[in-house]
Write a protein that holds these residues in place. Structure first.
Motif, PDB file in Angstrom:
ATOM      1  N   VAL A   1     -40.584  -2.099  87.447  1.00 13.57           N
ATOM      2  CA  VAL A   1     -40.819  -0.909  88.266  1.00 13.57           C
ATOM      3  C   VAL A   1     -42.114  -0.224  87.847  1.00 13.57           C
ATOM      4  O   VAL A   1     -42.922   0.185  88.689  1.00 13.57           O
TER       5      VAL A   1
ATOM      6  N   ILE B   1     -44.633   3.367  99.343  1.00 14.29           N
ATOM      7  CA  ILE B   1     -43.873   2.952  98.157  1.00 14.29           C
ATOM      8  C   ILE B   1     -43.268   4.170  97.473  1.00 14.29           C
ATOM      9  O   ILE B   1     -42.107   4.169  97.050  1.00 14.29           O
TER      10      ILE B   1
ATOM     11  N   PHE C   1     -51.861   1.915  84.577  1.00 12.49           N
ATOM     12  CA  PHE C   1     -51.881   2.963  85.597  1.00 12.49           C
ATOM     13  C   PHE C   1     -52.415   4.303  85.121  1.00 12.49           C
ATOM     14  O   PHE C   1     -53.294   4.875  85.744  1.00 12.49           O
ATOM     15  N   ASN C   2     -51.832   4.812  84.057  1.00 11.92           N
ATOM     16  CA  ASN C   2     -52.160   6.177  83.668  1.00 11.92           C
ATOM     17  C   ASN C   2     -52.779   6.260  82.280  1.00 11.92           C
ATOM     18  O   ASN C   2     -52.244   6.928  81.408  1.00 11.92           O
TER      19      ASN C   2
ATOM     20  N   MET D   1     -52.000  12.053  92.110  1.00 10.92           N
ATOM     21  CA  MET D   1     -51.991  10.898  91.214  1.00 10.92           C
ATOM     22  C   MET D   1     -52.245   9.561  91.884  1.00 10.92           C
ATOM     23  O   MET D   1     -52.927   8.718  91.351  1.00 10.92           O
ATOM     24  N   PHE D   2     -51.615   9.354  93.033  1.00 15.08           N
ATOM     25  CA  PHE D   2     -51.629   8.005  93.591  1.00 15.08           C
ATOM     26  C   PHE D   2     -52.528   7.949  94.821  1.00 15.08           C
ATOM     27  O   PHE D   2     -52.082   7.688  95.918  1.00 15.08           O
TER      28      PHE D   2
ATOM     29  N   ILE E   1     -45.230  -1.622  89.161  1.00 16.35           N
ATOM     30  CA  ILE E   1     -45.531  -1.351  90.569  1.00 16.35           C
ATOM     31  C   ILE E   1     -46.184   0.019  90.718  1.00 16.35           C
ATOM     32  O   ILE E   1     -47.197   0.164  91.380  1.00 16.35           O
ATOM     33  N   ILE E   2     -45.601   1.016  90.089  1.00 15.82           N
ATOM     34  CA  ILE E   2     -46.099   2.362  90.365  1.00 15.82           C
ATOM     35  C   ILE E   2     -46.194   3.241  89.117  1.00 15.82           C
ATOM     36  O   ILE E   2     -46.179   4.458  89.177  1.00 15.82           O
TER      37      ILE E   2
ATOM     38  N   LEU F   1     -35.680  15.502  93.256  1.00 16.77           N
ATOM     39  CA  LEU F   1     -34.651  14.548  93.669  1.00 16.77           C
ATOM     40  C   LEU F   1     -33.277  15.185  93.644  1.00 16.77           C
ATOM     41  O   LEU F   1     -32.451  14.926  94.523  1.00 16.77           O
TER      42      LEU F   1
ATOM     43  N   ILE G   1     -49.913  15.421  84.606  1.00 20.04           N
ATOM     44  CA  ILE G   1     -49.328  14.176  85.116  1.00 20.04           C
ATOM     45  C   ILE G   1     -47.865  14.080  84.720  1.00 20.04           C
ATOM     46  O   ILE G   1     -46.980  13.813  85.545  1.00 20.04           O
TER      47      ILE G   1
ATOM     48  N   VAL H   1     -33.620   6.290  95.206  1.00 19.32           N
ATOM     49  CA  VAL H   1     -32.915   7.028  94.150  1.00 19.32           C
ATOM     50  C   VAL H   1     -31.958   8.043  94.766  1.00 19.32           C
ATOM     51  O   VAL H   1     -30.796   8.145  94.373  1.00 19.32           O
TER      52      VAL H   1
ATOM     53  N   LEU I   1     -45.937   5.342  85.598  1.00 21.36           N
ATOM     54  CA  LEU I   1     -44.981   6.232  84.950  1.00 21.36           C
ATOM     55  C   LEU I   1     -43.986   6.832  85.935  1.00 21.36           C
ATOM     56  O   LEU I   1     -42.836   7.079  85.583  1.00 21.36           O
ATOM     57  N   PHE I   2     -44.443   7.046  87.149  1.00 19.35           N
ATOM     58  CA  PHE I   2     -43.542   7.606  88.151  1.00 19.35           C
ATOM     59  C   PHE I   2     -42.356   6.662  88.373  1.00 19.35           C
ATOM     60  O   PHE I   2     -41.210   7.094  88.479  1.00 19.35           O
ATOM     61  N   GLY I   3     -42.653   5.370  88.401  1.00 17.15           N
ATOM     62  CA  GLY I   3     -41.592   4.381  88.535  1.00 17.15           C
ATOM     63  C   GLY I   3     -40.636   4.452  87.363  1.00 17.15           C
ATOM     64  O   GLY I   3     -39.418   4.363  87.527  1.00 17.15           O
TER      65      GLY I   3
ATOM     66  N   ALA J   1     -39.989   7.069  85.528  1.00 16.37           N
ATOM     67  CA  ALA J   1     -39.165   8.273  85.682  1.00 16.37           C
ATOM     68  C   ALA J   1     -38.046   8.016  86.685  1.00 16.37           C
ATOM     69  O   ALA J   1     -36.891   8.388  86.453  1.00 16.37           O
ATOM     70  N   CYS J   2     -38.388   7.363  87.797  1.00 15.51           N
ATOM     71  CA  CYS J   2     -37.366   7.054  88.803  1.00 15.51           C
ATOM     72  C   CYS J   2     -36.314   6.118  88.214  1.00 15.51           C
ATOM     73  O   CYS J   2     -35.120   6.261  88.486  1.00 15.51           O
TER      74      CYS J   2
ATOM     75  N   ILE K   1     -44.710  14.070  87.286  1.00 16.87           N
ATOM     76  CA  ILE K   1     -43.811  12.922  87.329  1.00 16.87           C
ATOM     77  C   ILE K   1     -42.379  13.347  87.051  1.00 16.87           C
ATOM     78  O   ILE K   1     -41.453  13.008  87.786  1.00 16.87           O
ATOM     79  N   PHE K   2     -42.213  14.118  85.976  1.00 12.87           N
ATOM     80  CA  PHE K   2     -40.841  14.466  85.637  1.00 12.87           C
ATOM     81  C   PHE K   2     -40.293  15.547  86.542  1.00 12.87           C
ATOM     82  O   PHE K   2     -39.092  15.766  86.596  1.00 12.87           O
TER      83      PHE K   2
ATOM     84  N   MET L   1     -39.290   4.740  96.956  1.00 10.89           N
ATOM     85  CA  MET L   1     -38.691   4.950  95.634  1.00 10.89           C
ATOM     86  C   MET L   1     -37.831   6.210  95.632  1.00 10.89           C
ATOM     87  O   MET L   1     -36.680   6.192  95.212  1.00 10.89           O
TER      88      MET L   1
END
Lengths: 366, 479
Positions: free
Chosen positions: B404, A121, B296-297, A113-114, B407-408, A281, A270, A129, B410-412, B414-415, A274-275, A125
């Motif tokens: 947030v 970054i 972003f997405n 994705m990134f 900055i980044i 985590l 995606i 968390v 959907l990932f942000g 989610a975090c 992401i989830f 992040m």
């Protein structure tokens, strides 16, 4: 002993499931394709059964010291100097595992994705968390895992549903074409994905369960669910892709999900990636938590504060992240970590069990 | 106290305490042979009361014992001068008769209170329409009338060095967990403060997570709501001078419960409750989702929608994050203005907010169409949450979420949600976990969903651990 709030059997179950599921869900089929070939699912299943044996082992060891955790009773078994060393080793091991998982997942995110975003970054992040979560008590961790368990449930449904269309069961044949040897090797490679049940080493005294056996039952259910999850993922991947394709695709699950489009969401992959952060985590923060606890147990009444240890580990991981930017590096180091986990989680408990049995018989004999 | 203090001396002694008070009165009279003095603050007492029930009987029967003469229910005696002076401040008339060693404290205070109104901040369509008022005795009276049991305990405290405010703690003895009551009393007793502003001061004094944005006590003005929580073993705290009571310990889910849930059928109650949870997520996440999708997405959404979105963004000068932040800020300004504005002028806000911001901002290409929809939806969603405190807290959370995700992506987001969840799980209220996920069916019965009354057969484990059976023989007639 350092104080800790107790958790219920159900909470233990949630926390263990979440620790066992990790980034391997994404990468396991690819890794196994090189080793076990089309018998991936047998290898993963076998590996899960080995993990069950490991759980039995740790449970047995724990039931000998029902009101103490590993970090405190290890010194009574092997003596104070070695015990303290072992605690430090455990602390380093867990911190390192967490670090490896973080970099691994950051790498996956970056590739999928990134591509253009600065990579640190992502790492920062994830680490923030995890650090925030790891400074809390075991009970809070259990509550977080209980909340997050919805994510793997949805993920599992997505994976199995996406596997129902366009699969080819012939990819699974022939069964055991290379004999048991590659399967056993595959089982070894898959073992690291089940690691996480070793939480019991620490959590055993804090679980409020009706009986000793109830605790074992909850652990076994958690392990069974992890087995089902991994075997399903491997089956879906091996039936959807041929063996050759699998050796080229590092995260086949994401690839499969990319194929599906809903009316309202165009790219499921995606969302899934992401989830999936929640699942990864929940593994990492438990590792950081265990690591900080191990370091704290270096002194009898607790050495330093938990939060200080956790943030120190987080800073170290962030700094270390700059040395692990290449995927090949991560894979090399991961192999090292696989060995370490076998030594610390399987071999060490066996030794401890034998030693403590010897001690007891000696004492009873004399 | 000495017996032989003359009335003159006593008058001087008491007057010393009140020498600068213009409303202090000391009235002397002779009862038979003995001199007598009545002291009071005439702004606090009811003159009719004093005349009818104290002075008149005394003059009629001067020789009898005072206790038998005055027809005052709130009667007490003391031999402490300090106590007598304090009693005067509470609106009592203090009587001293020559040759006796104590004061008579006779309650004759003037009760000035507004009548009981309908709740103004927690409206419901079905259900009781009584709200607490500023007088604590009236509030206790309302509660006592709702729970006619000797198990219902009211304990009062005096808090505030100067104000000496009466604070009452209510609970049901057979249900409430003794540890919680003890802990609450310990925390209340530790309050050493000039005066008590209820509920703010007590809330901030006894809450556990000092720096959390989330409310940790439920504040309500509805006696029926207070009763519902008392019946779960929770504790209600009320103080003089406040029409709000606070309820502890509470969980995250309490802020999404409304008394109306229990008046509607359980299916409707469940639907509304789920709606509130969805609105919780929308309030925090929708603007951030907009920012991450538009910058972003975009590939996440179907291509047609992305085209629409991009076409509305085409002429907008600012990046989405500035758009989102400014619109959310605007929403907050509108809200604050509506609260502060006098009600006849309140209409203006509708015109200004609706026409100027809704239409002109879009026409002048300052903000995209989609962002206006997002902002309006977010604002509405936040007001769905029944608790005012929770609604405010949740609305503030969208700003960090926007930052947030700028900055980044959907990932942000989610975090951020993960952080939020961790934060909630770490909090506790009176030693009980603040947020317990609805992991099992029994845990979700009155949290995420509103189960039928006949299924709510157990009280919550945390607050009423010893006496959990709430109903016996549910729908027994149907067997």
């Amino acid at each position: 002993m350092i104080k800790e709030e107790s958790i219920t059997g159900r909470q233990l179950f949630a926390i263990v499931v979440m620790v066992q599921l990790g980034t391997e869900v994404l990468s396991l089929p690819h890794v196994e394709a090189d080793v076990a070939g089309q018998d991936t699912w047998i290898a993963v299943l076998l590996s899960g059964l080995f993990a069950q044996l490991g759980i039995l082992l740790i449970w047995w060891l724990g039931s000998r010291y029902p009101d103490r955790n590993l970090y405190t009773y290890i010194s009574t078994i092997v003596g104070k100097p070695i015990g303290l060393c072992m605690n430090a080793v455990f602390g380093l091991y867990y911190a390192f595992s967490g670090f490896l998982l973080t970099t691994n997942y950051a790498d996956v995110l970056k590739r999928w994705m990134f591509v253009l975003s600065p990579w640190w970054i992502l790492l920062l992040m994830l680490l923030i968390v995890c650090g925030y979560a790891a400074t809390s008590t075991l009970r809070s961790l259990a509550l977080i895992s209980q909340t997050m368990i919805i994510v793997p449930i949805v993920g599992f449904l997505l994976i199995t549903l996406s596997g129902t269309y366009g699969f080819d069961a012939k990819n699974l044949l022939p069964v055991l074409s290379g004999g048991w040897n590659p399967v056993m090797k595959g089982a070894y490679a898959a073992f690291s994905s089940y690691v996480g049940y070793d939480l019991l080493l620490y959590a055993y005294p804090y679980v409020r369960s009706r009986s000793n056996k109830g605790l074992l039952l909850w652990m076994s259910i958690a392990n069974a669910i992890a087995i089902v999850f991994y075997v399903a993922v491997c089956l879906v991947c091996s039936t959807m892709f041929s063996l050759r394709q699998l050796t080229y695709i590092p995260e086949p699950i994401v690839f499969i999900l990319k194929n599906y489009q809903l009316e309202i969401i165009q790219s499921l992959d995606i969302l899934f990636l992401i989830f999936y952060a929640c699942v990864v985590l929940s593994t990492i923060y438990v590792y950081f938590f265990l690591s900080s606890k191990a370091f704290m147990h270096l002194r009898k009444n607790g050495w330093g504060k938990q939060s200080v240890w956790v943030w120190a580990i987080v800073c170290a991981c962030f700094a270390g992240g700059f040395f692990m930017t290449k995927r090949s590096n991560i894979i090399q180091v991961a192999a090292l970590q696989d060995q370490a986990s076998v030594y610390l989680i399987v071999v060490l408990p066996v030794i401890l069990l034998v030693l403590s049995t010897l001690q007891r018989t000696m004492r009873n004999g004399v | 106290m000495n017996r032989d203090v003359s009335v003159d001396a006593m008058e001087q002694i008491i007057s010393m305490h009140f020498s600068e008070q213009s409303d202090f009165r000391a009235r002397r009279m002779s009862l038979g042979e003995k001199e007598c003095i009545v002291c009071y603050l005439d702004t606090l007492i009811d003159p009719m009361h004093v005349q009818e029930y104290i002075l008149k009987p005394l003059l009629n029967r001067p020789l009898d014992a005072i206790r038998q003469v005055v027809s005052i229910l709130d009667y007490s005696e003391t031999d402490q001068l300090e106590e007598a002076a304090q009693a005067i401040l509470y609106g009592k008339a203090v009587l001293y008769r020559e040759g006796e060693s104590h004061f008579y404290l006779l309650g004759a205070d003037l009760k000035k209170e507004r009548s009981i109104n309908i709740p103004s901040n927690e409206r419901v369509l079905r259900g009781a329409n009584e709200a607490f008022i500023e007088n604590i005795d009236t509030n206790l009276n309302l509660m006592r009338k709702l729970i006619n049991s000797t198990d219902f305990i009211v304990k009062t405290f005096m808090i505030g060095r100067l104000s000496k405010t009466k604070v009452a703690v209510m609970y049901i003895r057979s249900l409430a967990k003794p540890n919680i009551i003890e802990e609450l009393e310990r925390r209340l007793n530790s309050m050493d403060i000039d005066y008590v502003e209820m509920p703010g001061f007590i809330d901030e004094w006894i809450r556990e997570s000092k720096y959390s944005l989330f409310p940790q006590m439920l504040i309500t003005e509805r006696p029926d709501r207070a009763r519902a929580y008392l019946m779960e073993g929770k504790v209600v705290v009320t103080a003089a001078g406040s029409p709000d009571v606070i309820i502890v310990p509470v969980s995250f889910w309490s802020f999404f419960q409304s008394p109306e849930d229990y008046q509607n059928s359980w299916l409707l109650g469940t639907i509304f409750r789920l709606l509130r949870m969805i609105c919780f997520v929308i309030t925090i996440g929708l603007p951030a989702f907009y920012v991450s999708v538009s910058s972003f997405n975009p590939q996440l959404l179907p291509i047609n929608f992305v085209n629409t979105l991009q076409s509305s963004l085409k002429f907008v000068a600012f990046p989405p994050v500035i758009e989102a932040l400014s619109m959310m800020l605007l929403l907050e300004i509108l809200r604050e203005a509506t609260v502060r504005l006098a009600s006849p002028v309140g209409q203006t806000i509708g015109v200004v907010g609706g026409i100027v911001i809704g239409t002109v901002v879009v026409q002048s290409n300052l903000v995209s169409n989609t962002m206006v929809i997002v902002a309006a939806l977010t604002g509405l969603a936040s007001f769905i949450i029944p608790s005012y405190e929770m609604s405010n807290a949740v609305r503030q959370l969208c700003y960090p979420a926007i930052l947030v995700s700028s900055i980044i992506g959907l990932f942000g987001l989610a975090c951020f949600f993960m952080m939020l969840c961790i934060h909630l799980c770490r909090m506790s209220s009176m030693g009980l976990p603040y947020f317990v996920p609805p992991f099992t069916l029994s845990e979700s019965k009155d949290t995420l969903i509103r189960a039928p009354i006949w299924k709510l057969d157990k009280r919550p484990q945390g607050t009423a651990p010893n006496n959990r059976t709430r109903l016996r023989n549910p729908r027994g007639w149907n067997r």
